[in-house]
Write a protein that holds these residues in place. Structure first.
Motif, PDB file in Angstrom:
ATOM      1  N   GLU A   1       0.827  -1.211   0.000  1.00  0.00           N
ATOM      2  CA  GLU A   1       0.000   0.000   0.000  1.00  0.00           C
ATOM      3  C   GLU A   1       0.860   1.260   0.000  1.00  0.00           C
ATOM      4  O   GLU A   1       0.541   2.235  -0.678  1.00  0.00           O
ATOM      5  N   GLU A   2       1.960   1.240   0.764  1.00  0.00           N
ATOM      6  CA  GLU A   2       2.859   2.394   0.791  1.00  0.00           C
ATOM      7  C   GLU A   2       3.485   2.627  -0.581  1.00  0.00           C
ATOM      8  O   GLU A   2       3.609   3.769  -1.031  1.00  0.00           O
ATOM      9  N   LEU A   3       3.869   1.555  -1.260  1.00  0.00           N
ATOM     10  CA  LEU A   3       4.433   1.680  -2.607  1.00  0.00           C
ATOM     11  C   LEU A   3       3.404   2.220  -3.591  1.00  0.00           C
ATOM     12  O   LEU A   3       3.714   3.084  -4.419  1.00  0.00           O
ATOM     13  N   LYS A   4       2.174   1.722  -3.502  1.00  0.00           N
ATOM     14  CA  LYS A   4       1.106   2.219  -4.383  1.00  0.00           C
ATOM     15  C   LYS A   4       0.894   3.717  -4.165  1.00  0.00           C
ATOM     16  O   LYS A   4       0.771   4.485  -5.125  1.00  0.00           O
ATOM     17  N   LYS A   5       0.852   4.123  -2.907  1.00  0.00           N
ATOM     18  CA  LYS A   5       0.651   5.536  -2.578  1.00  0.00           C
ATOM     19  C   LYS A   5       1.803   6.378  -3.128  1.00  0.00           C
ATOM     20  O   LYS A   5       1.589   7.438  -3.718  1.00  0.00           O
ATOM     21  N   PHE A   6       3.018   5.880  -2.967  1.00  0.00           N
ATOM     22  CA  PHE A   6       4.175   6.585  -3.475  1.00  0.00           C
ATOM     23  C   PHE A   6       4.106   6.749  -4.994  1.00  0.00           C
ATOM     24  O   PHE A   6       4.341   7.839  -5.528  1.00  0.00           O
ATOM     25  N   ILE A   7       3.748   5.691  -5.686  1.00  0.00           N
ATOM     26  CA  ILE A   7       3.659   5.723  -7.146  1.00  0.00           C
ATOM     27  C   ILE A   7       2.579   6.719  -7.584  1.00  0.00           C
ATOM     28  O   ILE A   7       2.785   7.519  -8.502  1.00  0.00           O
ATOM     29  N   GLU A   8       1.433   6.706  -6.913  1.00  0.00           N
ATOM     30  CA  GLU A   8       0.357   7.644  -7.240  1.00  0.00           C
ATOM     31  C   GLU A   8       0.810   9.083  -7.051  1.00  0.00           C
ATOM     32  O   GLU A   8       0.477   9.956  -7.847  1.00  0.00           O
ATOM     33  N   GLU A   9       1.574   9.335  -5.986  1.00  0.00           N
ATOM     34  CA  GLU A   9       2.046  10.690  -5.722  1.00  0.00           C
ATOM     35  C   GLU A   9       3.066  11.155  -6.755  1.00  0.00           C
ATOM     36  O   GLU A   9       3.211  12.334  -7.009  1.00  0.00           O
TER      37      GLU A   9
END
Length: 120
Positions: free
Chosen positions: A110-118
């Motif tokens: 989830e942290e990686l997904k959030k980072f990618i979205e940002e």
């Protein structure tokens, strides 16, 4: 420049964490903490402190040690160096190599997904 060419050793990192957790700290108190936590003698503490001051991570003014670079700033610089030197600058290759060795937790994913979205 030390930091551009080198990463902190495990013992230097242990020392740095003590400073980051305790700063500003009088150098005499730092010697005591390093003796208690790392088993170091005074000359070892001062040698490592001098080296990390030359590297621009800490400063020692009037026998008070404080950070010029936060732990997060150092870790970001170290991570960039590893990605650039070992993975040809590819974060994707770095994450793939890491994920192949250890399963990512749901939280890490989830942290990686959030980072990618940002980043988009």
């Amino acid at each position: 420049d030390f930091l551009k060419n080198n990463l902190l050793s495990e013992s230097e990192m242990a020392f740095a964490r003590i400073v980051w957790q305790s700063e500003p700290i009088r150098s005499g108190e730092l010697v005591k903490l390093c003796s208690d936590k790392l088993g170091w003698k005074k000359p070892t503490t001062y040698t490592v402190l001098r080296n990390l001051c030359k590297a621009g991570i800490f400063k020692n003014e009037d026998a008070v040690v404080s950070a010029l670079m936060t732990q997060d700033e150092y870790l970001a610089q170290e991570s960039s160096k590893i990605v650039n030197d070992r993975f040809d600058g590819s974060i994707a290759r770095f994450v793939t190599a890491f994920a192949d060795k250890s399963k990512l937790s749901r939280k890490q994913i989830e942290e990686l997904k959030k980072f990618i979205e940002e980043c988009e």
